[in-house]
Design a protein around this motif. Structure first.
Motif, PDB file in Angstrom:
ATOM      1  N   ASP A 167       0.833  -1.203   0.000  1.00  0.00           N
ATOM      2  CA  ASP A 167       0.000   0.000   0.000  1.00  0.00           C
ATOM      3  C   ASP A 167       0.868   1.254   0.000  1.00  0.00           C
ATOM      4  O   ASP A 167       1.970   1.284   0.562  1.00  0.00           O
ATOM      5  CB  ASP A 167      -0.889   0.049   1.247  1.00  0.00           C
ATOM      6  CG  ASP A 167      -2.085  -0.878   1.170  1.00  0.00           C
ATOM      7  OD1 ASP A 167      -2.308  -1.482   0.101  1.00  0.00           O
ATOM      8  OD2 ASP A 167      -2.799  -1.003   2.191  1.00  0.00           O
ATOM      9  N   VAL A 168       0.332   2.304  -0.595  1.00  0.00           N
ATOM     10  CA  VAL A 168       0.952   3.628  -0.527  1.00  0.00           C
ATOM     11  C   VAL A 168       0.468   4.320   0.744  1.00  0.00           C
ATOM     12  O   VAL A 168      -0.724   4.291   1.064  1.00  0.00           O
ATOM     13  CB  VAL A 168       0.569   4.473  -1.753  1.00  0.00           C
ATOM     14  CG1 VAL A 168       1.060   5.918  -1.610  1.00  0.00           C
ATOM     15  CG2 VAL A 168       1.120   3.850  -3.024  1.00  0.00           C
ATOM     16  N   VAL A 169       1.401   4.914   1.480  1.00  0.00           N
ATOM     17  CA  VAL A 169       1.055   5.716   2.658  1.00  0.00           C
ATOM     18  C   VAL A 169       0.978   7.173   2.213  1.00  0.00           C
ATOM     19  O   VAL A 169       1.900   7.683   1.571  1.00  0.00           O
ATOM     20  CB  VAL A 169       2.099   5.558   3.771  1.00  0.00           C
ATOM     21  CG1 VAL A 169       1.697   6.376   4.999  1.00  0.00           C
ATOM     22  CG2 VAL A 169       2.260   4.089   4.145  1.00  0.00           C
ATOM     23  N   ALA A 170      -0.126   7.839   2.538  1.00  0.00           N
ATOM     24  CA  ALA A 170      -0.331   9.211   2.076  1.00  0.00           C
ATOM     25  C   ALA A 170      -0.873  10.078   3.204  1.00  0.00           C
ATOM     26  O   ALA A 170      -1.506   9.586   4.144  1.00  0.00           O
ATOM     27  CB  ALA A 170      -1.287   9.228   0.884  1.00  0.00           C
ATOM     28  N   LEU A 227     -13.652  11.121   0.883  1.00  0.00           N
ATOM     29  CA  LEU A 227     -13.036  10.901  -0.424  1.00  0.00           C
ATOM     30  C   LEU A 227     -12.048   9.734  -0.368  1.00  0.00           C
ATOM     31  O   LEU A 227     -11.977   8.922  -1.298  1.00  0.00           O
ATOM     32  CB  LEU A 227     -12.306  12.163  -0.894  1.00  0.00           C
ATOM     33  CG  LEU A 227     -13.171  13.369  -1.286  1.00  0.00           C
ATOM     34  CD1 LEU A 227     -12.279  14.533  -1.688  1.00  0.00           C
ATOM     35  CD2 LEU A 227     -14.120  13.006  -2.422  1.00  0.00           C
ATOM     36  N   ALA A 228     -11.295   9.655   0.717  1.00  0.00           N
ATOM     37  CA  ALA A 228     -10.340   8.554   0.863  1.00  0.00           C
ATOM     38  C   ALA A 228     -11.067   7.217   0.955  1.00  0.00           C
ATOM     39  O   ALA A 228     -10.647   6.220   0.350  1.00  0.00           O
ATOM     40  CB  ALA A 228      -9.478   8.773   2.101  1.00  0.00           C
ATOM     41  N   ALA A 229     -12.160   7.188   1.706  1.00  0.00           N
ATOM     42  CA  ALA A 229     -12.935   5.950   1.814  1.00  0.00           C
ATOM     43  C   ALA A 229     -13.475   5.532   0.451  1.00  0.00           C
ATOM     44  O   ALA A 229     -13.410   4.352   0.071  1.00  0.00           O
ATOM     45  CB  ALA A 229     -14.080   6.136   2.804  1.00  0.00           C
ATOM     46  N   ASP A 230     -13.990   6.488  -0.306  1.00  0.00           N
ATOM     47  CA  ASP A 230     -14.525   6.180  -1.632  1.00  0.00           C
ATOM     48  C   ASP A 230     -13.431   5.706  -2.589  1.00  0.00           C
ATOM     49  O   ASP A 230     -13.705   4.935  -3.521  1.00  0.00           O
ATOM     50  CB  ASP A 230     -15.210   7.416  -2.220  1.00  0.00           C
ATOM     51  CG  ASP A 230     -16.500   7.767  -1.497  1.00  0.00           C
ATOM     52  OD1 ASP A 230     -17.077   6.891  -0.824  1.00  0.00           O
ATOM     53  OD2 ASP A 230     -16.934   8.940  -1.606  1.00  0.00           O
ATOM     54  N   ALA A 231     -12.191   6.165  -2.360  1.00  0.00           N
ATOM     55  CA  ALA A 231     -11.081   5.771  -3.230  1.00  0.00           C
ATOM     56  C   ALA A 231     -10.472   4.422  -2.846  1.00  0.00           C
ATOM     57  O   ALA A 231      -9.545   3.958  -3.501  1.00  0.00           O
ATOM     58  CB  ALA A 231      -9.989   6.845  -3.201  1.00  0.00           C
ATOM     59  N   LEU A 291      -4.645   9.173  -5.889  1.00  0.00           N
ATOM     60  CA  LEU A 291      -4.898   9.709  -4.560  1.00  0.00           C
ATOM     61  C   LEU A 291      -5.916  10.842  -4.630  1.00  0.00           C
ATOM     62  O   LEU A 291      -5.794  11.756  -5.454  1.00  0.00           O
ATOM     63  CB  LEU A 291      -3.598  10.209  -3.936  1.00  0.00           C
ATOM     64  CG  LEU A 291      -2.518   9.142  -3.715  1.00  0.00           C
ATOM     65  CD1 LEU A 291      -1.283   9.762  -3.065  1.00  0.00           C
ATOM     66  CD2 LEU A 291      -3.054   7.993  -2.861  1.00  0.00           C
ATOM     67  N   PRO A 292      -6.922  10.811  -3.758  1.00  0.00           N
ATOM     68  CA  PRO A 292      -8.000  11.811  -3.821  1.00  0.00           C
ATOM     69  C   PRO A 292      -7.652  13.087  -3.061  1.00  0.00           C
ATOM     70  O   PRO A 292      -6.738  13.119  -2.222  1.00  0.00           O
ATOM     71  CB  PRO A 292      -9.156  11.081  -3.136  1.00  0.00           C
ATOM     72  CG  PRO A 292      -8.476  10.220  -2.111  1.00  0.00           C
ATOM     73  CD  PRO A 292      -7.188   9.768  -2.756  1.00  0.00           C
ATOM     74  N   GLY A 293      -8.425  14.139  -3.326  1.00  0.00           N
ATOM     75  CA  GLY A 293      -8.333  15.366  -2.559  1.00  0.00           C
ATOM     76  C   GLY A 293      -6.923  15.899  -2.458  1.00  0.00           C
ATOM     77  O   GLY A 293      -6.177  15.969  -3.437  1.00  0.00           O
ATOM     78  N   GLY A 294      -6.527  16.238  -1.222  1.00  0.00           N
ATOM     79  CA  GLY A 294      -5.195  16.787  -0.981  1.00  0.00           C
ATOM     80  C   GLY A 294      -4.160  15.771  -0.563  1.00  0.00           C
ATOM     81  O   GLY A 294      -3.076  16.140  -0.087  1.00  0.00           O
ATOM     82  N   PHE A 295      -4.441  14.476  -0.725  1.00  0.00           N
ATOM     83  CA  PHE A 295      -3.486  13.453  -0.307  1.00  0.00           C
ATOM     84  C   PHE A 295      -2.252  13.448  -1.202  1.00  0.00           C
ATOM     85  O   PHE A 295      -2.351  13.590  -2.425  1.00  0.00           O
ATOM     86  CB  PHE A 295      -4.135  12.062  -0.333  1.00  0.00           C
ATOM     87  CG  PHE A 295      -4.983  11.768   0.870  1.00  0.00           C
ATOM     88  CD1 PHE A 295      -4.402  11.334   2.054  1.00  0.00           C
ATOM     89  CD2 PHE A 295      -6.365  11.935   0.821  1.00  0.00           C
ATOM     90  CE1 PHE A 295      -5.187  11.058   3.165  1.00  0.00           C
ATOM     91  CE2 PHE A 295      -7.152  11.666   1.919  1.00  0.00           C
ATOM     92  CZ  PHE A 295      -6.563  11.231   3.099  1.00  0.00           C
ATOM     93  N   HIS A 296      -1.085  13.258  -0.583  1.00  0.00           N
ATOM     94  CA  HIS A 296       0.168  13.091  -1.311  1.00  0.00           C
ATOM     95  C   HIS A 296       0.962  11.974  -0.651  1.00  0.00           C
ATOM     96  O   HIS A 296       0.877  11.776   0.573  1.00  0.00           O
ATOM     97  CB  HIS A 296       0.975  14.386  -1.331  1.00  0.00           C
ATOM     98  CG  HIS A 296       1.347  14.897   0.033  1.00  0.00           C
ATOM     99  ND1 HIS A 296       0.478  15.617   0.825  1.00  0.00           N
ATOM    100  CD2 HIS A 296       2.497  14.776   0.751  1.00  0.00           C
ATOM    101  CE1 HIS A 296       1.061  15.932   1.965  1.00  0.00           C
ATOM    102  NE2 HIS A 296       2.279  15.431   1.948  1.00  0.00           N
ATOM    103  N   PRO A 297       1.748  11.214  -1.413  1.00  0.00           N
ATOM    104  CA  PRO A 297       2.439  10.058  -0.851  1.00  0.00           C
ATOM    105  C   PRO A 297       3.577  10.459   0.073  1.00  0.00           C
ATOM    106  O   PRO A 297       4.306  11.417  -0.198  1.00  0.00           O
ATOM    107  CB  PRO A 297       2.965   9.320  -2.088  1.00  0.00           C
ATOM    108  CG  PRO A 297       3.049  10.371  -3.144  1.00  0.00           C
ATOM    109  CD  PRO A 297       1.951  11.353  -2.865  1.00  0.00           C
ATOM    110  N   VAL A 298       3.729   9.705   1.165  1.00  0.00           N
ATOM    111  CA  VAL A 298       4.838   9.942   2.098  1.00  0.00           C
ATOM    112  C   VAL A 298       5.578   8.655   2.446  1.00  0.00           C
ATOM    113  O   VAL A 298       6.528   8.675   3.224  1.00  0.00           O
ATOM    114  CB  VAL A 298       4.350  10.615   3.401  1.00  0.00           C
ATOM    115  CG1 VAL A 298       3.813  12.004   3.128  1.00  0.00           C
ATOM    116  CG2 VAL A 298       3.309   9.749   4.116  1.00  0.00           C
ATOM    117  N   GLY A 299       5.141   7.513   1.884  1.00  0.00           N
ATOM    118  CA  GLY A 299       5.817   6.272   2.219  1.00  0.00           C
ATOM    119  C   GLY A 299       5.106   5.064   1.655  1.00  0.00           C
ATOM    120  O   GLY A 299       4.232   5.181   0.787  1.00  0.00           O
TER     121      GLY A 299
END
Length: 331
Positions: A167-170, A227-231, A291-299
């Motif tokens: 999984d991507v951590v965001a 949004l994260a749940a829907d994604a 990634l939805p909304g303002g999410f960006h990957p961090v790990g």
């Protein structure tokens, strides 16, 4: 909005009943309300058949200082910290129940300003969410307790325990700003003996408005939770106690390792890792997810256990624990 009485009136002088009369018209209304404030309990619509429920406390001393936070700031923060917890489950906030224990000398105008802060935060962060009830009592220490309710709208709740290797951590929201603001307050908004100082506080606010605002009036990305749940988010939580501490919680609940990339954490990775009260969202998504909304990957999530930073174990506790931080000073 019509006020009655003098701004100098204290709660003790006007009584609980009269104080509540002045507060109620200022409170935000919930779109889920069937029976609102005024009876022994509120009645809320639950179209999903389920409710997300969370609660949070703010106590003068360990959680805020009246020398630095206005009553309206406190209302905003009390709402925001609970709205973000609802969002972290993938739900839409619908209602708040607010209890306040205040010194009898507290001006009623402070309670009115607190209600204004609640209303402003709900309007900005979770339109349709409102205050449906609560309690007002007396205490030598100003204490605020908020219980928040949320509607999953048919979604499955996003837990901390679903992260999977690969999984991507965001993250959605800024990291480290609230902690940097708090550090500035304790370093520069005090006089020579460490007592909060109004003039010094004004100078700090003028020099660092964004950092101080991040601490006193956090703006959690509430809409990004659903949004994260829907994604398809596999795990999620509110970043209230610091990225390192909260990421470790997801790793432990999911039985995995979380490996954070320090290059994604901004100019001060240590503050981003160990500073609390960001009230952003940490979520894990299947690889390849847009990634939805303002999410960006961090790990990334890996097989194993614990927290890694750049592939190496990160054992520093970091973050905020009220019992470990508490020194007994109210300030």
């Amino acid at each position: 909005m019509v006020d009655s009485g003098s701004p100098a009136d204290t709660v003790q002088e006007v009584s609980e009943r009269e104080a509540l009369k002045r507060i109620f018209p200022r409170l935000p209304e919930s779109s889920a309300t069937l029976v609102g404030p005024g009876d022994d309990a509120a009645v809320l619509a639950a179209p999903d058949g389920r409710y997300v429920v969370t609660t949070d406390m703010m106590v003068h001393g360990p959680d805020f200082r009246l020398a630095w936070s206005s009553a309206e700031d406190l209302g905003w923060k009390a709402a925001a910290t609970n709205l973000s917890d609802v969002a972290a489950m993938g739900a839409v906030p619908t209602a708040l129940v607010v209890a306040i224990a205040a010194p009898p000398s507290l001006p009623v105008s402070a309670l009115e300003a607190f209600a204004d802060g609640l209303r402003a935060a709900c309007a900005a962060l979770a339109p349709g969410c409102g205050v449906v009830g609560g309690d007002l009592s007396v205490s030598g220490t100003l204490t605020i307790a908020v219980t928040a309710f949320g509607d999953l709208e048919g979604r499955a709740p996003v837990l901390r325990s679903g992260a999977r290797p690969g999984d991507v951590v965001a993250v959605s929201g800024r990291l480290g700003s609230a902690a940097a603001g708090l550090r500035l307050l304790f370093a520069e908004a005090v006089d020579s003996d460490g007592t909060p100082d109004a003039d010094a506080f004004a100078r700090v606010v003028a020099a660092h408005p964004e950092l101080i605002d991040a601490q006193l009036r956090p703006r959690p990305p509430v809409a990004d939770g659903p949004l994260a749940a829907d994604a398809g988010a596999t795990a999620m939580l509110d970043l209230s106690d610091g990225l390192a501490l909260d990421a470790r919680r997801v790793a432990e609940a999911s039985g995995v390792a979380i490996d954070l990339d320090p290059a994604t954490l901004g100019g001060d990775p240590l503050t981003a890792l160990t500073g609390g009260e960001d009230h952003g969202l940490l979520a894990c998504f299947p690889a390849g997810t847009v990634l939805p909304g303002g999410f960006h990957p961090v790990g990334v999530v890996r097989a194993g256990s614990g927290l890694l930073v750049g592939g190496r174990a990160f054992d520093e506790r970091g973050g905020w624990d009220p019992y470990l931080e508490w020194d007994g000073a109210a300030g």
